[in-house]
Design an enzyme around this catalytic site. Structure first.
Site, PDB file in Angstrom:
ATOM      1  CG  HIS A 189     -54.055  87.634 -46.011  1.00 11.13           C
ATOM      2  ND1 HIS A 189     -53.920  87.427 -47.370  1.00 11.13           N
ATOM      3  CD2 HIS A 189     -53.588  86.500 -45.427  1.00 11.13           C
ATOM      4  CE1 HIS A 189     -53.395  86.233 -47.584  1.00 11.13           C
ATOM      5  NE2 HIS A 189     -53.186  85.642 -46.420  1.00 11.13           N
TER       6      HIS A 189
ATOM      7  CD  GLU B   3     -45.976  92.459 -43.377  1.00 12.91           C
ATOM      8  OE1 GLU B   3     -45.827  91.222 -43.369  1.00 12.91           O
ATOM      9  OE2 GLU B   3     -47.035  93.005 -43.056  1.00 12.91           O
TER      10      GLU B   3
ATOM     11  CD  GLU C 286     -52.370  82.615 -48.741  1.00 14.88           C
ATOM     12  OE1 GLU C 286     -52.115  83.664 -49.367  1.00 14.88           O
ATOM     13  OE2 GLU C 286     -52.628  82.598 -47.518  1.00 14.88           O
TER      14      GLU C 286
ATOM     15  NE  ARG D  14     -42.862  88.450 -45.464  1.00 13.37           N
ATOM     16  CZ  ARG D  14     -42.150  87.499 -44.906  1.00 13.37           C
ATOM     17  NH1 ARG D  14     -40.895  87.714 -44.583  1.00 13.37           N
ATOM     18  NH2 ARG D  14     -42.672  86.312 -44.665  1.00 13.37           N
TER      19      ARG D  14
ATOM     20  NE  ARG E 271     -32.356  85.080 -24.282  1.00 17.82           N
ATOM     21  CZ  ARG E 271     -31.864  84.606 -23.143  1.00 17.82           C
ATOM     22  NH1 ARG E 271     -30.936  83.665 -23.163  1.00 17.82           N
ATOM     23  NH2 ARG E 271     -32.276  85.088 -21.999  1.00 17.82           N
TER      24      ARG E 271
ATOM     25  CE  LYS F   8     -43.944  84.383 -47.996  1.00 13.78           C
ATOM     26  NZ  LYS F   8     -44.901  83.771 -47.111  1.00 13.78           N
TER      27      LYS F   8
ATOM     28  CG  HIS G 253     -55.554  81.108 -44.454  1.00 18.25           C
ATOM     29  ND1 HIS G 253     -55.605  82.168 -43.582  1.00 18.25           N
ATOM     30  CD2 HIS G 253     -54.568  81.418 -45.348  1.00 18.25           C
ATOM     31  CE1 HIS G 253     -54.690  83.069 -43.916  1.00 18.25           C
ATOM     32  NE2 HIS G 253     -54.050  82.635 -44.986  1.00 18.25           N
TER      33      HIS G 253
ATOM     34  CG  ASN H  66     -50.485  91.253 -45.128  1.00 21.95           C
ATOM     35  OD1 ASN H  66     -50.367  90.081 -44.780  1.00 21.95           O
ATOM     36  ND2 ASN H  66     -49.726  92.222 -44.659  1.00 21.95           N
TER      37      ASN H  66
ATOM     38  CE  LYS I 136     -45.227  88.494 -42.410  1.00 25.08           C
ATOM     39  NZ  LYS I 136     -46.543  89.007 -42.877  1.00 25.08           N
TER      40      LYS I 136
ATOM     41  CG  HIS J 147     -55.981  87.490 -41.197  1.00 28.14           C
ATOM     42  ND1 HIS J 147     -54.783  88.120 -40.989  1.00 28.14           N
ATOM     43  CD2 HIS J 147     -55.673  86.297 -41.752  1.00 28.14           C
ATOM     44  CE1 HIS J 147     -53.784  87.345 -41.399  1.00 28.14           C
ATOM     45  NE2 HIS J 147     -54.300  86.231 -41.866  1.00 28.14           N
TER      46      HIS J 147
END
Ligand SMILES: NC(=O)c1ccc[n+]([C@@H]2O[C@H](COP(=O)([O-])OP(=O)(O)OC[C@H]3O[C@@H](n4cnc5c(N)ncnc54)[C@H](O)[C@@H]3O)[C@@H](O)[C@H]2O)c1
Length: 366
Positions: free
Chosen positions: A247, A236, A184, A240, A121, A226, A265, A244, A142, A251
């Site tokens: 993206h 997010e 990025e 946030r 956990r 960031k 990427h 993206n 993330k 993606h």
């Protein structure tokens, strides 16, 4: 050495940036590691050969250490690798006082971070980014893996206890990975920091210009963007999502490439940023003239349109399964101008038309 602090509602942690700072781990992390029972270094096969033993040697006087590796590449952000890593955690006897070191690029950061987030956990982990791109992925908490139906669909927010960015490790990074990571950085500048964008455009005419002593300054500034966003919106729920930018299409391109290295990427994100800029213009939502931006990105070697081998319909199918989509509605981060991002939900038919036209070069007013 440069240092920034990342502050979230639950946690604050340092980001150390410097050449050869791995050697300073005993000083930088000594008190954090003092009460830890064991460390597991998670890396990929490329990075482990280069820096795995070095990090192990540095940590060993402080606590027992073992290393586990997965093959390099996006395919390792998978259920199979995740299970392999949890098995290693159990077999190595990691407990809640243990710590995971994620030594590698964004793939390892996401995968090892997700393993740390879920093993017993949640146990602590330290990000040790070794790619330029990982200046983004190692900060902000993330973590996650891909599902065969889409990228990053399984994950958790789990902040690292520290980020150790040894820029010396970047000396072995291949050129295409510098290009990938720089995308990025450009993204951070576009969404939040027009002065930084201006500075980058003035200083970086080719990717070779990124590989200079200025890199630590670039990194600090980009990570600061960031940090500001994560501080305001860790999970997010709002701003946030602007991270993206590029993206949605990015993606989808990666998903359609089968993650087999045809497109990195960052290249996918760059093509996605260009499409988003054109979209803002096409939809009449910005009067911003984007030709200068596109020329700059092109001169840095980025694809400035979706490569033709991917069908428009398949790209749209992938976008509908993206995390950012809600109820199948596709969302883009668009820009009114640099520093002024906004979210836009686009009609699927219109997107089909614009993406098809864009590919045929019909909608260019840039
Ligand atoms: N969590 C986040 O917030 C976030 C943000 C952006 C991207 N990401 C994720 O990051 C991933 C991409 O990360 P990446 O571009 O770093 O890819 P990567 O981790 O696959 O690294 C790229 C390649 O470079 C090699 N490599 C790494 N460091 C090296 C070094 N110092 N010298 C030589 N080779 C080295 C790796 O073995 C790999 O082959 C994607 O999965 C993306 O989804 C996550």
């Amino acid at each position: 050495m440069k240092q920034l602090n990342i502050n979230t509602s639950n946690q604050s942690y340092p980001v150390y940036i410097g050449n050869n700072i791995l050697e300073e781990v005993p000083d930088l992390l000594g008190s954090f590691l003092g009460d830890k029972s064991k460390a597991l270094i998670i890396s990929d096969t490329n990075v482990s050969v280069l820096y795995g033993d070095k990090l192990k040697r540095i940590l060993e006087p402080i606590l027992p250490v073992s290393i586990v590796t997965v093959p390099n590449g996006e395919h390792s952000k998978s259920m199979a690798s995740y299970e392999k890593l949890l098995t290693a955690c159990i077999e190595e006897g990691l407990d809640r006082q243990s710590v995971i070191f994620a030594l590698g690029g964004g793939v390892i950061g996401d995968l090892a971070g997700f393993s740390a987030a879920t093993y017993m956990r949640g146990i602590p982990f330290v990000q040790v980014p070794t790619t330029l791109l990982a200046h983004d992925s190692s900060v902000g908490g993330k973590t996650g893996i891909n599902h065969s139906l889409g990228k990053n669909l399984i994950g958790a927010f789990h902040q690292p206890s520290a980020v150790l960015y040894d820029t010396g490790t970047l000396t072995t990074l291949p050129d295409e990975e510098w290009r990938s990571g720089f995308a990025e950085m450009i993204k951070h500048a576009y969404i939040q920091d027009p002065d930084f964008l201006h500075w980058l455009k003035e200083n970086v005419k080719t990717i070779a210009d990124v590989k200079t002593d200025k890199i630590r300054q670039f990194l600090k500034r980009s990570i600061a963007v960031k940090a500001e966003i994560v501080k305001e919106d860790e999970k997010e729920a709002g701003i946030r999502a602007f991270l993206n930018f590029g993206h949605t299409l990015g993606h989808a391109l990666e998903k359609n490439s089968g993650y087999d290295g045809q497109i990195t990427h960052g290249e996918a994100v760059a093509a996605g940023m260009v499409f988003a800029m054109r979209l803002s213009n096409e939809l009449g939502l910005s009067a911003w003239k984007v030709s200068e931006e596109i020329d700059w990105l092109k001169s840095l070697g980025y694809p400035v349109e979706a490569p033709s081998q991917y069908s428009v319909q398949k790209l749209i199918e992938a976008m509908k399964k993206d995390k950012k989509a809600s109820a199948g509605n596709i969302k883009f981060v668009l820009l009114k101008e640099p520093g002024r991002p906004f979210l836009y939900t686009i009609d699927e038919k219109l997107l089909f038309e614009l993406l098809s036209n864009d590919r045929r070069g019909m909608t260019r007013n840039d």
